[in-house]
Design an enzyme around this catalytic site. Structure first.
Site, short mmCIF file in Angstrom:
data_model
loop_
_atom_site.label_atom_id
_atom_site.label_comp_id
_atom_site.label_asym_id
_atom_site.label_seq_id
_atom_site.Cartn_x
_atom_site.Cartn_y
_atom_site.Cartn_z
N THR B 182 0.83 -1.24 0.18
CA THR B 182 0.10 0.07 0.00
C THR B 182 0.71 1.20 0.18
O THR B 182 1.88 1.27 0.43
CB THR B 182 -0.76 -0.05 1.20
OG1 THR B 182 -1.53 -1.14 1.25
CG2 THR B 182 -1.67 1.29 1.44
N ILE B 211 -13.28 -4.39 1.44
CA ILE B 211 -12.91 -3.07 1.54
C ILE B 211 -11.81 -3.17 2.75
O ILE B 211 -12.42 -3.66 3.77
CB ILE B 211 -14.21 -2.10 1.70
CG1 ILE B 211 -15.08 -1.79 0.65
CG2 ILE B 211 -13.65 -0.77 2.36
CD1 ILE B 211 -16.05 -1.07 0.66
N ASP B 213 -8.50 -0.96 5.11
CA ASP B 213 -8.58 0.21 6.07
C ASP B 213 -8.31 1.48 5.06
O ASP B 213 -8.37 2.52 5.56
CB ASP B 213 -7.60 0.21 6.99
CG ASP B 213 -6.19 -0.03 6.52
OD1 ASP B 213 -5.94 -1.11 5.58
OD2 ASP B 213 -5.33 0.62 6.27
N GLY B 233 -0.91 -1.69 6.31
CA GLY B 233 -0.40 -2.99 7.33
C GLY B 233 -1.64 -3.91 7.08
O GLY B 233 -2.57 -3.80 6.04
N LYS B 234 -1.91 -4.66 8.06
CA LYS B 234 -3.02 -5.72 8.03
C LYS B 234 -4.73 -4.61 8.33
O LYS B 234 -4.96 -4.20 9.47
CB LYS B 234 -2.79 -6.54 9.07
CG LYS B 234 -3.94 -7.69 8.93
CD LYS B 234 -3.78 -8.88 10.09
CE LYS B 234 -4.89 -9.90 10.11
NZ LYS B 234 -4.86 -10.65 11.42
N GLY B 235 -5.24 -4.54 7.19
CA GLY B 235 -6.26 -3.94 7.19
C GLY B 235 -7.44 -3.98 8.26
O GLY B 235 -7.84 -2.95 8.97
#
Lengths: 331, 323
Positions: B182, B211, B213, B233-235
């Site tokens: 991202t 969807i 973050d 990172g991890k959404g």
């Protein structure tokens, strides 16, 4: 052992001129849904189960703008959205662009519990609903004659409406446009006078007797919205939030709620400023909302209920374990 | 107080053994984007223009997971998302589910500036892109061979996981970009305007319609008059911790300075899940992560600049006057 508490809402920004009959109808629906939540809490249901059950009931009744009775897009379709959050572990699920799922809040819960993700939208959300075997209905199930009429009026006035429950004769559409430009006279929301602005998103916040919190919110969004528009209701931290301290569901002008991350901020003010629930709610309504109008309901982990709004009224109800119960619209 | 800028190309488990052919093109893009930003800030461009400019540049680089180079859904398609926010006015725009728009971040800005809404998704967002006449390409434009292979490997790993009742042991990181990459940028210009922008293709093998973050104001992206934040990172973790807003909330409600607020938020998210870049109204910059690394770069008006992947010791930092 904690004490349970529940708060529900059916939208903020209620028109003071809303016909008496419609006010009474809304209060009856709120009272029935509140009682459902109270009964479940007394029977020992978890906060998460209660918010889902209560929001399902609100979605199913066409009185409010969620599920059946949802506002229509510009294209005359229904695109619903919802979210749910479990204060325990702050797990959450959300959906947008749902067009055939009878109860979007239950799909949001499935996203939380049965998918690797937190948020699914549009075709992907619909596919997931079918995989999960949730009840689906034709899009026309959600569309009421009343809303078809409102969309027509909204298009004539070329405005976006949250909802439109105040009767106007055809000739009044010009008056409507005139009123919309007359900012000096009364409150205005999104460029519209409050008298034609009645958002009726639904939501519920609960703390159960184990002290666990949950919140859920569901909506059809704005009348005459662009297709694809996403509002605050499915956004964790904006329309919905729950943690160990509190659970919150918001309603009103979605864009203002998103900018202010309103639901999360009630919790943040409790956590970082050490304010009690009602003071946190009052602070956020006063300080965090810019020119936007909105309202919210909240419960604390210790069994308090609170609400706040900066517009004319909010359809709401709350109850606590010690026997307090209230359904109201105005201040 | 002067201008400041920070940008990222994703945080995650980035192995130190990352081969030069994977490292260098990204480092070069980070440096190029930073130079672009610095020149724009020196030329007096607003923070909002600068974050959009930088994120466009990063989207156009196929080595990051945004725009061209976005990772694929389980259907083998791309679904890109992005958001942008202006700190002083707190206006914002977001998009999800884009499959043909070359620069998702610019469409997010148009949602902010040209619609009564904040957030458009999927077919409605695509229709809006056509109304606005932004550059679109066939979905195939965004799909790289590398990402087709990543999807194949991810599906294979999934199948293995389904076939065995025992959960799979954590695989040694064989791929540096399967769930990261991202991109984002935060800036404060010399007039004191703050802005943030974030853009992504999401995660490999995601369900269609997922969807994360990145487009969610308060999660992956947030700006206020106090600070601007872009997270990666991890959404799912970033959403539940409302990471972007929480940095601002700690400054606003607790009075913490930027670095402390950012460090505290990152420490509160499970290890390995998050990284962020942020700037404050006072012109401070911070780049923190609880992953093994984060592709990142920053610069301030007083001459400090840094471009790096792993913790400080290895990064390419330049204080005023050089050292």
């Amino acid at each position: 052992m904690g004490r349970w508490a529940i708060a529900i809402h059916g939208g903020a920004g209620v028109d003071p001129n809303l016909p008496e009959q419609r006010q009474e109808e809304a209060k009856r629906v709120l009272a029935r849904c509140l009682q459902l939540g109270v009964d479940l809490l007394r029977a020992g249901s978890s906060a998460l189960d209660v918010v889902e059950a209560v929001v399902r009931e609100l979605e199913t009744d066409p009185c409010f703008n969620s599920g059946r009775g949802s506002a229509l897009t510009r294209a005359g379709t229904v695109e619903m959205e919802a979210s749910i959050m479990d204060g325990r572990g702050r797990r959450c699920g959300a959906v947008s662009g749902v067009s055939t799922v009878r109860n979007p809040v239950s799909l949001a819960r499935r996203v939380m519990e049965k998918s690797p993700h937190s948020y699914l939208a549009f075709a992907g959300a619909e596919d997931f609903a079918r995989d999960q075997g949730l009840e689906v209905v034709d899009n026309s199930y959600f569309i009421t004659d009343e809303n078809v009429g409102m969309l027509k009026l909204a298009k004539e006035a070329n405005t976006i409406l949250f909802d439109y429950r105040v009767p106007l004769s055809g000739a009044d559409t010009c008056a409507l446009a005139a009123a919309a430009s007359d900012n000096a006279n009364g409150m205005v929301m999104n460029g519209l006078p409050i008298s034609i602005y009645a958002p009726e998103t639904v939501g519920c916040a609960v703390v159960d007797s184990n002290g666990f919190t949950a919140a859920a919110t569901s909506t059809g969004g704005l009348m005459n919205k662009m297709t694809g528009r996403i509002g605050d209701s499915p956004l964790i931290g904006a329309g919905t939030y729950a943690c160990g301290l509190c659970a919150v569901s918001c309603t009103g002008e979605g864009e203002a709620i998103i900018r202010s991350t309103l639901a999360r901020d009630v919790a943040a003010v409790m956590e970082y400023k050490g304010l009690p629930l009602q003071e946190a709610v009052d602070f956020c309504v006063k300080e965090r909302l810019d020119e936007g109008f909105a309202g919210l309901i909240a419960v604390s982990g210790t069994g308090e209920v609170a609400y706040g709004f900066n517009c004319t009224g909010m359809f709401r109800g709350c109850a606590t374990e010690d026997g307090f119960m209230e359904v109201g619209i105005w201040e | 107080m002067g201008w400041a800028i920070a940008l990222h190309g994703g945080a995650g488990d980035i192995p130190r053994s990352l081969p030069p052919e994977r490292r260098e093109p990204r480092m070069a893009t980070l440096r190029r984007s930073l130079d672009l930003a610095v020149a724009a800030l020196q030329a007096g461009r607003t923070a909002l223009d600068v974050v959009e400019l930088v994120v466009r540049e990063l989207e156009n680089c196929p080595h990051f997971n945004a725009g061209k180079g976005s990772v694929l859904t389980s259907d083998g398609t791309v679904e890109m998302e992005a958001s942008i926010m202006d700190g002083n006015t707190m206006r914002c725009g977001a998009v999800s589910g884009l499959s043909t728009v070359v620069n998702a971040i610019s469409l997010a800005r148009l949602v902010m500036e040209k619609t009564p809404h904040i957030y458009l998704g999927f077919h409605g967002a695509e229709a809006f892109a056509r109304d606005q006449g932004v550059e679109t390409r066939d979905p195939g434009h965004f799909i790289t061979d590398e990402n087709i292979e990543r999807l194949r490997l991810a599906k294979q790993a999934n199948r293995v996981q389904i076939d065995y009742t025992q959960p799979m042991k954590a695989q040694p990181p064989t791929d540096d970009n399967s769930r990261i990459g991202t991109v984002g940028c935060v800036a404060i210009d010399s007039s004191g305007n703050l802005a943030t922008a974030t853009s992504t293709g999401g995660l490999v093998n995601k369900m269609a319609g997922r969807i994360g973050d990145t487009p969610i104001i308060g999660a992956g992206t947030y700006a206020s008059p106090l600070c601007a934040v872009s997270a990666t990172g991890k959404g799912e973790s970033i959403i539940r911790h409302t990471v972007g807003r929480d940095v601002a909330a700690l400054m606003e409600h607790r009075g913490l300075p930027l670095k402390e607020a950012a460090a505290r938020v990152v420490a509160g998210v499970p290890r390995g899940d998050v990284g962020l870049v942020a700037v404050s109204a006072a012109g401070e910059v911070t780049m923190v992560y609880n992953t093994s690394g984060m592709f990142r770069a920053c610069a301030t008006e007083d001459g400090y600049s840094e471009v790096g992947i792993w913790p400080e010791a290895d990064s390419d930092a330049n204080a005023n006057g050089g050292n």
